[in-house]
Design a protein around this motif. Sequence first.
Motif, PDB file in Angstrom:
ATOM      1  N   LEU A  27      10.215 -25.488 -38.261  1.00  5.26           N
ATOM      2  CA  LEU A  27       9.352 -25.334 -39.425  1.00  5.26           C
ATOM      3  C   LEU A  27       8.611 -26.628 -39.754  1.00  5.26           C
ATOM      4  CD1 LEU A  27      11.834 -23.227 -41.546  1.00  5.26           C
ATOM      5  CD2 LEU A  27       9.505 -22.507 -41.020  1.00  5.26           C
ATOM      6  N   PHE A  28       9.271 -27.766 -39.538  1.00  8.99           N
ATOM      7  CA  PHE A  28       8.632 -29.045 -39.843  1.00  8.99           C
ATOM      8  C   PHE A  28       7.435 -29.293 -38.921  1.00  8.99           C
ATOM      9  CE2 PHE A  28       8.531 -33.799 -39.546  1.00  8.99           C
ATOM     10  CZ  PHE A  28       8.124 -34.029 -40.851  1.00  8.99           C
ATOM     11  N   ALA A  29       7.548 -28.858 -37.667  1.00  6.41           N
ATOM     12  CA  ALA A  29       6.417 -28.986 -36.750  1.00  6.41           C
ATOM     13  C   ALA A  29       5.219 -28.174 -37.245  1.00  6.41           C
ATOM     14  CB  ALA A  29       6.827 -28.532 -35.349  1.00  6.41           C
ATOM     15  N   LEU A  30       5.487 -26.992 -37.767  1.00  6.40           N
ATOM     16  CA  LEU A  30       4.406 -26.169 -38.315  1.00  6.40           C
ATOM     17  C   LEU A  30       3.870 -26.767 -39.611  1.00  6.40           C
ATOM     18  CD1 LEU A  30       5.904 -22.608 -37.725  1.00  6.40           C
ATOM     19  CD2 LEU A  30       4.414 -23.945 -36.222  1.00  6.40           C
ATOM     20  N   TYR A  31       4.751 -27.320 -40.418  1.00  9.19           N
ATOM     21  CA  TYR A  31       4.357 -27.983 -41.665  1.00  9.19           C
ATOM     22  C   TYR A  31       3.375 -29.126 -41.384  1.00  9.19           C
ATOM     23  CZ  TYR A  31       5.065 -31.499 -45.384  1.00  9.19           C
ATOM     24  OH  TYR A  31       4.888 -32.460 -46.351  1.00  9.19           O
ATOM     25  N   GLY A  33       1.577 -29.393 -38.622  1.00  6.27           N
ATOM     26  CA  GLY A  33       0.490 -28.967 -37.746  1.00  6.27           C
ATOM     27  C   GLY A  33       0.596 -29.532 -36.347  1.00  6.27           C
ATOM     28  N   ARG A  34       1.800 -29.906 -35.923  1.00  6.60           N
ATOM     29  CA  ARG A  34       1.990 -30.477 -34.586  1.00  6.60           C
ATOM     30  C   ARG A  34       2.074 -29.372 -33.527  1.00  6.60           C
ATOM     31  NH1 ARG A  34       6.632 -32.353 -33.920  1.00  6.60           N
ATOM     32  NH2 ARG A  34       7.701 -32.347 -35.923  1.00  6.60           N
ATOM     33  N   ARG A  35       1.859 -29.755 -32.300  1.00  4.71           N
ATOM     34  CA  ARG A  35       1.951 -28.808 -31.191  1.00  4.71           C
ATOM     35  C   ARG A  35       3.408 -28.430 -30.936  1.00  4.71           C
ATOM     36  NH1 ARG A  35      -2.046 -27.755 -27.669  1.00  4.71           N
ATOM     37  NH2 ARG A  35      -0.544 -27.444 -25.979  1.00  4.71           N
ATOM     38  N   THR A  36       3.602 -27.210 -30.516  1.00  4.63           N
ATOM     39  CA  THR A  36       4.911 -26.713 -30.113  1.00  4.63           C
ATOM     40  C   THR A  36       4.772 -26.144 -28.696  1.00  4.63           C
ATOM     41  OG1 THR A  36       4.571 -24.431 -30.879  1.00  4.63           O
ATOM     42  CG2 THR A  36       5.324 -26.039 -32.522  1.00  4.63           C
ATOM     43  N   LEU A  41       0.472 -21.008 -24.961  1.00  6.96           N
ATOM     44  CA  LEU A  41       0.126 -19.598 -24.882  1.00  6.96           C
ATOM     45  C   LEU A  41      -0.701 -19.129 -26.086  1.00  6.96           C
ATOM     46  CD1 LEU A  41       0.489 -16.827 -23.456  1.00  6.96           C
ATOM     47  CD2 LEU A  41       2.607 -16.552 -24.775  1.00  6.96           C
ATOM     48  N   LEU A  42      -0.321 -19.580 -27.272  1.00 11.41           N
ATOM     49  CA  LEU A  42      -0.913 -19.045 -28.498  1.00 11.41           C
ATOM     50  C   LEU A  42      -1.983 -19.939 -29.116  1.00 11.41           C
ATOM     51  CD1 LEU A  42       2.363 -17.684 -30.159  1.00 11.41           C
ATOM     52  CD2 LEU A  42       0.643 -16.404 -28.870  1.00 11.41           C
ATOM     53  N   VAL A 177       2.294 -20.189 -39.380  1.00 14.29           N
ATOM     54  CA  VAL A 177       3.603 -19.590 -39.637  1.00 14.29           C
ATOM     55  C   VAL A 177       3.700 -18.217 -38.991  1.00 14.29           C
ATOM     56  CG1 VAL A 177       5.051 -18.604 -41.447  1.00 14.29           C
ATOM     57  CG2 VAL A 177       4.091 -20.891 -41.741  1.00 14.29           C
ATOM     58  N   THR A 178       2.657 -17.413 -39.126  1.00 14.48           N
ATOM     59  CA  THR A 178       2.667 -16.065 -38.544  1.00 14.48           C
ATOM     60  C   THR A 178       2.688 -16.119 -37.026  1.00 14.48           C
ATOM     61  OG1 THR A 178       1.414 -15.213 -40.441  1.00 14.48           O
ATOM     62  CG2 THR A 178       1.470 -13.850 -38.467  1.00 14.48           C
ATOM     63  N   LEU A 179       1.829 -16.976 -36.459  1.00 16.19           N
ATOM     64  CA  LEU A 179       1.618 -16.995 -35.018  1.00 16.19           C
ATOM     65  C   LEU A 179       2.743 -17.670 -34.245  1.00 16.19           C
ATOM     66  CD1 LEU A 179      -0.634 -15.949 -33.174  1.00 16.19           C
ATOM     67  CD2 LEU A 179      -1.698 -18.209 -33.283  1.00 16.19           C
ATOM     68  N   TYR A 180       3.260 -18.759 -34.782  1.00 21.45           N
ATOM     69  CA  TYR A 180       4.237 -19.565 -34.030  1.00 21.45           C
ATOM     70  C   TYR A 180       5.680 -19.383 -34.496  1.00 21.45           C
ATOM     71  CZ  TYR A 180      -0.014 -21.938 -32.500  1.00 21.45           C
ATOM     72  OH  TYR A 180      -1.254 -22.222 -31.989  1.00 21.45           O
TER      73      TYR A 180
END
Length: 567
Positions: A27-31, A33-36, A41-42, A177-180
Amino acid sequence: MTIQGWTLIVLFVAILVALAKPMGAWLFALYEGRRTPLHVLLGPVERGFYKLSGIDPSAEMGWRRYALHMLFFQIVLLLFTYAVLRLQGVLPMNPRGLAGLGADGAMNTAISFTTNTNWQWYSGEVALSNFSQMFGLVIHNFLSAATGIAIAFALFRGFARREAAGIGNFWADITRVTLYLLLPISIVYAVYLVASGVPQTFLSSVDATTLEGARQTLVMGPIASQEAIKMLGTNGGGFLNANSAHPFENPSALTNFIQMLSIFLIGVGLTNTFGRAVGNQKQGWAILSAMLLLFVAGTAVVYWAEAAGNPVLHNLGLAGGNMEGKETRFGIAASALFAAVTTAASCGAVNAMHDSFTALGGMIPLFNMQLGEVVIGGVGAGIYGFLLFAILAVFVAGLMVGRTPEYVGKKIEGREVKFAVLAIAVLPLCILGFTALASVLPAGLAGPLNKGPHGFSDILYAFTSATANNGSAFGGITSGTPFYNGLLGVAMWLGRFFVIVPALAIAGSLAMKKHSPESAGSFPTTGLLWIGLLVGIVLIVGGLTFLPSLALGPIADHLAMIRGQLF
């Protein structure tokens, strides 16, 4: 109570704590905006969405703009779902030829799913087509959950940023949040459920022959995909009326355990994300500790009450726990744990009939929601609700040490305290106010199927569940009437957005402030004293407000049961 029952509860909590850190890191990566790893793919899908919609994900929004975009999005989704439900009869994927819902029922349902409440006055398999389930409702299961997490992210930025005007970008937050997060986990989760026996088909029904030779029609549909996000997003609205007590939604003890974990998964992860955001993971562990103290205490009471059973039956020589309304596949311990989990989170899914619980066993799920569902809470909603209580707690602590209160490096002043009180006050105003109306008006009194304190508990539970955006019900109330559809719809809307907007205002106010480093006079907010203060504030401010109503309902019901009177 048994050793096996307590082992189940302890194992559940232990696994939950173990999952907090890895989920928090994701969640922190999404917070940030970092790459995962999923960006390979997405990532093109995300960039394509921004290009088509003309959104600049790097454009910062102030709290007012963030709130306006969020509210506009929710209203558009609400109107879309209302139209789908009203036009159900002429839309595709309706093999049973179901007619559209009435105006008040469609509006109640649209509000319910928009606000992440998923209150269902209808039986899903009887009232809704596959199209309505998949496009009218499941879309909300993703986007209402994503909205809650986005609001939590915005509040985290308020605490973490220094002299900043923005708190993030709403569209970027819900997209990531929805996509990743929600989509990948839900896909894997749905595949697991299908492998476990949950149907995923466009067949409307199948005919089965029972052991007695009778013919029975079993409604089918795309159940697994809805079940996955229903739990992960703490939505709770079931494809089938029996919800997670139905073997098509919850076929085994293992799926039951996984479902409970998935309800809490994102909520516990967000506590760790908050700690990472403010640069001190101990802050997140302190919040999670306070949440778990409240949760374990509530679970213990439910398990004790249901294991003790009904003294009236004991006097008749029928000793044993209360199995009424429970699945024999799960038993008392798993049913009590599920009831505590689903009401500590804003989920509302059930694997047992809460109306059949003992008076005290049913009181704890009710009390969990009246606390504001901050005991883990819904995805996003739990942590930002708990942080509102943290602001009040640090304000009280500041008064005790005689200096301006501070929390994670930000001074807490009058503006933040006023907004926190405003948000927290929404619950008692709506719950108690609407319950009072329904308890005296003929249209309200026509709802409960029981009389006396249990009937009052039915009404109180309904408005508590709606305002707290939970969606579960005692089940002993007929709510599909214009009176209840209308009033419960208002309660759901106020309970969701009259908390979110003040939370965003606090985020905007905090983001503009300078960082205030800890000093010798600062109140520590990571130790046992702070955890105890947090629990105390939640119980005193959130709980004692409702003690008179609980005394009129479940407590009076319990005292009557002891004297041999049942309702």
